[in-house]
Design a protein around this motif. Structure first.
Motif, PDB file in Angstrom:
ATOM      1  N   ARG A   4       0.848  -1.184   0.000  1.00 44.44           N
ATOM      2  CA  ARG A   4       0.000   0.000   0.000  1.00 44.44           C
ATOM      3  C   ARG A   4       0.886   1.238   0.000  1.00 44.44           C
ATOM      4  NH1 ARG A   4      -2.296  -3.522   3.514  1.00 44.44           N
ATOM      5  NH2 ARG A   4      -4.435  -4.089   3.103  1.00 44.44           N
ATOM      6  N   VAL A   5       0.355   2.293  -0.575  1.00 42.55           N
ATOM      7  CA  VAL A   5       0.995   3.600  -0.509  1.00 42.55           C
ATOM      8  C   VAL A   5      -0.018   4.543   0.115  1.00 42.55           C
ATOM      9  CG1 VAL A   5       1.981   5.516  -1.803  1.00 42.55           C
ATOM     10  CG2 VAL A   5       2.400   3.167  -2.554  1.00 42.55           C
ATOM     11  N   VAL A   6       0.399   5.218   1.168  1.00 43.07           N
ATOM     12  CA  VAL A   6      -0.450   6.203   1.838  1.00 43.07           C
ATOM     13  C   VAL A   6       0.242   7.551   1.714  1.00 43.07           C
ATOM     14  CG1 VAL A   6      -1.492   6.901   4.026  1.00 43.07           C
ATOM     15  CG2 VAL A   6      -1.268   4.463   3.485  1.00 43.07           C
ATOM     16  N   ILE A   7      -0.498   8.550   1.262  1.00 45.47           N
ATOM     17  CA  ILE A   7       0.038   9.904   1.176  1.00 45.47           C
ATOM     18  C   ILE A   7      -0.683  10.733   2.230  1.00 45.47           C
ATOM     19  CG2 ILE A   7       0.427  11.917  -0.276  1.00 45.47           C
ATOM     20  CD1 ILE A   7       0.088  10.060  -2.717  1.00 45.47           C
ATOM     21  N   LEU A   8       0.076  11.214   3.206  1.00 47.20           N
ATOM     22  CA  LEU A   8      -0.488  12.012   4.293  1.00 47.20           C
ATOM     23  C   LEU A   8      -0.103  13.473   4.120  1.00 47.20           C
ATOM     24  CD1 LEU A   8       0.519   9.791   7.350  1.00 47.20           C
ATOM     25  CD2 LEU A   8      -1.730   9.963   6.311  1.00 47.20           C
ATOM     26  N   GLY A   9      -1.042  14.352   4.365  1.00 52.34           N
ATOM     27  CA  GLY A   9      -0.735  15.773   4.305  1.00 52.34           C
ATOM     28  C   GLY A   9      -1.920  16.600   4.735  1.00 52.34           C
ATOM     29  N   GLU A  10      -1.648  17.813   5.097  1.00 52.71           N
ATOM     30  CA  GLU A  10      -2.703  18.749   5.456  1.00 52.71           C
ATOM     31  C   GLU A  10      -3.426  19.206   4.192  1.00 52.71           C
ATOM     32  OE1 GLU A  10      -3.570  19.597   8.559  1.00 52.71           O
ATOM     33  OE2 GLU A  10      -2.029  18.250   9.331  1.00 52.71           O
ATOM     34  N   GLY A  11      -4.710  19.479   4.326  1.00 56.57           N
ATOM     35  CA  GLY A  11      -5.491  19.958   3.190  1.00 56.57           C
ATOM     36  C   GLY A  11      -4.901  21.203   2.552  1.00 56.57           C
ATOM     37  N   GLU A  12      -4.322  22.059   3.377  1.00 57.39           N
ATOM     38  CA  GLU A  12      -3.714  23.284   2.873  1.00 57.39           C
ATOM     39  C   GLU A  12      -2.538  22.987   1.938  1.00 57.39           C
ATOM     40  OE1 GLU A  12      -1.184  26.867   4.855  1.00 57.39           O
ATOM     41  OE2 GLU A  12      -3.089  26.372   5.835  1.00 57.39           O
ATOM     42  N   VAL A  13      -1.765  21.958   2.255  1.00 61.12           N
ATOM     43  CA  VAL A  13      -0.625  21.585   1.406  1.00 61.12           C
ATOM     44  C   VAL A  13      -1.130  21.083   0.055  1.00 61.12           C
ATOM     45  CG1 VAL A  13       1.365  20.050   1.154  1.00 61.12           C
ATOM     46  CG2 VAL A  13       0.848  21.076   3.390  1.00 61.12           C
ATOM     47  N   PHE A  14      -2.114  20.190   0.086  1.00 61.59           N
ATOM     48  CA  PHE A  14      -2.682  19.699  -1.174  1.00 61.59           C
ATOM     49  C   PHE A  14      -3.289  20.858  -1.960  1.00 61.59           C
ATOM     50  CE2 PHE A  14      -2.870  15.650   1.261  1.00 61.59           C
ATOM     51  CZ  PHE A  14      -2.174  14.861   0.375  1.00 61.59           C
ATOM     52  N   GLY A  15      -3.949  21.775  -1.252  1.00 63.00           N
ATOM     53  CA  GLY A  15      -4.556  22.924  -1.908  1.00 63.00           C
ATOM     54  C   GLY A  15      -3.529  23.800  -2.609  1.00 63.00           C
ATOM     55  N   LYS A  16      -2.398  24.052  -1.948  1.00 65.04           N
ATOM     56  CA  LYS A  16      -1.350  24.867  -2.556  1.00 65.04           C
ATOM     57  C   LYS A  16      -0.720  24.163  -3.757  1.00 65.04           C
ATOM     58  CE  LYS A  16      -0.179  27.578   1.516  1.00 65.04           C
ATOM     59  NZ  LYS A  16       0.844  27.840   2.549  1.00 65.04           N
ATOM     60  N   LEU A  17      -0.536  22.846  -3.654  1.00 63.62           N
ATOM     61  CA  LEU A  17      -0.007  22.095  -4.810  1.00 63.62           C
ATOM     62  C   LEU A  17      -0.973  22.181  -5.984  1.00 63.62           C
ATOM     63  CD1 LEU A  17       1.441  18.870  -3.137  1.00 63.62           C
ATOM     64  CD2 LEU A  17       2.722  20.683  -4.282  1.00 63.62           C
ATOM     65  N   GLY A  18      -2.258  21.993  -5.713  1.00 61.94           N
ATOM     66  CA  GLY A  18      -3.266  22.083  -6.768  1.00 61.94           C
ATOM     67  C   GLY A  18      -3.313  23.459  -7.398  1.00 61.94           C
ATOM     68  N   GLU A  19      -3.216  24.479  -6.558  1.00 60.34           N
ATOM     69  CA  GLU A  19      -3.227  25.849  -7.067  1.00 60.34           C
ATOM     70  C   GLU A  19      -2.007  26.108  -7.944  1.00 60.34           C
ATOM     71  OE1 GLU A  19      -3.595  30.414  -5.335  1.00 60.34           O
ATOM     72  OE2 GLU A  19      -3.832  28.708  -3.973  1.00 60.34           O
ATOM     73  N   THR A  20      -0.865  25.581  -7.551  1.00 55.38           N
ATOM     74  CA  THR A  20       0.347  25.730  -8.351  1.00 55.38           C
ATOM     75  C   THR A  20       0.196  25.034  -9.701  1.00 55.38           C
ATOM     76  OG1 THR A  20       1.733  25.887  -6.381  1.00 55.38           O
ATOM     77  CG2 THR A  20       2.826  25.257  -8.427  1.00 55.38           C
ATOM     78  N   MET A  21      -0.382  23.847  -9.693  1.00 56.83           N
ATOM     79  CA  MET A  21      -0.511  23.079 -10.931  1.00 56.83           C
ATOM     80  C   MET A  21      -1.587  23.627 -11.863  1.00 56.83           C
ATOM     81  SD  MET A  21      -0.022  19.201  -9.512  1.00 56.83           S
ATOM     82  CE  MET A  21      -0.085  18.425 -11.127  1.00 56.83           C
ATOM     83  N   PHE A  22      -2.713  24.103 -11.289  1.00 58.52           N
ATOM     84  CA  PHE A  22      -3.857  24.494 -12.116  1.00 58.52           C
ATOM     85  C   PHE A  22      -4.095  25.993 -12.178  1.00 58.52           C
ATOM     86  CE2 PHE A  22      -4.895  20.116 -10.704  1.00 58.52           C
ATOM     87  CZ  PHE A  22      -4.813  19.527 -11.946  1.00 58.52           C
ATOM     88  N   GLY A  23      -3.351  26.769 -11.375  1.00 56.17           N
ATOM     89  CA  GLY A  23      -3.495  28.212 -11.435  1.00 56.17           C
ATOM     90  C   GLY A  23      -4.753  28.745 -10.788  1.00 56.17           C
ATOM     91  N   MET A  24      -5.437  27.923 -10.022  1.00 54.20           N
ATOM     92  CA  MET A  24      -6.649  28.375  -9.321  1.00 54.20           C
ATOM     93  C   MET A  24      -6.781  27.627  -7.999  1.00 54.20           C
ATOM     94  SD  MET A  24      -9.580  26.480 -11.593  1.00 54.20           S
ATOM     95  CE  MET A  24     -10.831  26.114 -10.385  1.00 54.20           C
ATOM     96  N   ARG A  25      -7.467  28.235  -7.071  1.00 62.28           N
ATOM     97  CA  ARG A  25      -7.663  27.641  -5.758  1.00 62.28           C
ATOM     98  C   ARG A  25      -8.649  26.466  -5.860  1.00 62.28           C
ATOM     99  NH1 ARG A  25      -6.810  29.002  -0.514  1.00 62.28           N
ATOM    100  NH2 ARG A  25      -8.419  28.395   0.976  1.00 62.28           N
ATOM    101  N   LEU A  26      -8.306  25.350  -5.229  1.00 61.56           N
ATOM    102  CA  LEU A  26      -9.165  24.170  -5.237  1.00 61.56           C
ATOM    103  C   LEU A  26      -9.757  23.985  -3.846  1.00 61.56           C
ATOM    104  CD1 LEU A  26      -6.847  21.684  -7.172  1.00 61.56           C
ATOM    105  CD2 LEU A  26      -8.617  23.168  -8.104  1.00 61.56           C
ATOM    106  N   GLU A  27     -11.055  23.742  -3.793  1.00 64.64           N
ATOM    107  CA  GLU A  27     -11.741  23.534  -2.521  1.00 64.64           C
ATOM    108  C   GLU A  27     -12.779  22.430  -2.677  1.00 64.64           C
ATOM    109  OE1 GLU A  27     -13.339  27.486  -2.075  1.00 64.64           O
ATOM    110  OE2 GLU A  27     -11.756  28.036  -0.661  1.00 64.64           O
ATOM    111  N   GLY A  28     -13.192  21.865  -1.552  1.00 66.93           N
ATOM    112  CA  GLY A  28     -14.277  20.892  -1.538  1.00 66.93           C
ATOM    113  C   GLY A  28     -14.028  19.699  -2.436  1.00 66.93           C
ATOM    114  N   GLU A  29     -15.020  19.385  -3.259  1.00 67.54           N
ATOM    115  CA  GLU A  29     -14.928  18.224  -4.148  1.00 67.54           C
ATOM    116  C   GLU A  29     -13.790  18.344  -5.156  1.00 67.54           C
ATOM    117  OE1 GLU A  29     -16.578  15.281  -4.051  1.00 67.54           O
ATOM    118  OE2 GLU A  29     -17.333  16.028  -2.135  1.00 67.54           O
ATOM    119  N   MET A  30     -13.526  19.562  -5.604  1.00 68.30           N
ATOM    120  CA  MET A  30     -12.412  19.761  -6.550  1.00 68.30           C
ATOM    121  C   MET A  30     -11.083  19.401  -5.887  1.00 68.30           C
ATOM    122  SD  MET A  30     -13.240  20.998  -9.630  1.00 68.30           S
ATOM    123  CE  MET A  30     -11.881  22.018 -10.140  1.00 68.30           C
ATOM    124  N   LEU A  31     -10.927  19.771  -4.622  1.00 74.30           N
ATOM    125  CA  LEU A  31      -9.697  19.447  -3.899  1.00 74.30           C
ATOM    126  C   LEU A  31      -9.594  17.944  -3.691  1.00 74.30           C
ATOM    127  CD1 LEU A  31      -7.119  20.294  -2.478  1.00 74.30           C
ATOM    128  CD2 LEU A  31      -8.479  20.685  -0.403  1.00 74.30           C
TER     129      LEU A  31
END
Length: 102
Positions: A4-31
């Protein structure tokens, strides 16, 4: 080999990565969707590397879990932390099991 592979992180970290990749803030279902896609990208790349070394490998769709949880029954664990500039840190837990489904 099974595992198994488990990726642990705070929602804020995933959100910042998503924003960097897509150029927009991701929240809720999009995140949540982004976190699942990030897991697919990581597992897919790892599977490509492992398969290139002659091992049979198959990956399953990711499960995204929000909130606190406890893990039990993970064996032969390796934990690795990765820091992303301007985003924060993610932790990867890789376990190797002796049985499972392929």
């Amino acid at each position: 080999m099974y595992g198994r592979v488990v990726i642990l992180g705070e929602g804020e970290v995933f959100g910042k990565l998503g924003e960097t990749m897509f150029g927009m803030r991701l929240e809720g279902e999009m995140l949540h969707s982004f976190v699942g896609e990030l897991a697919n990208m990581v597992a897919g790349q790892a599977a490509t590397i492992v398969a290139g070394r002659g091992c049979r490998i198959d990956i399953t769709p990711p499960t995204v879990i929000a909130g606190r949880m406890h893990f039990y029954g993970l064996n032969n664990v390796v934990r690795m932390s990765v820091a992303f500039e301007r985003a924060g840190e993610l932790h990867f837990i890789i376990s190797r099991d002796t049985e499972g489904k392929v």
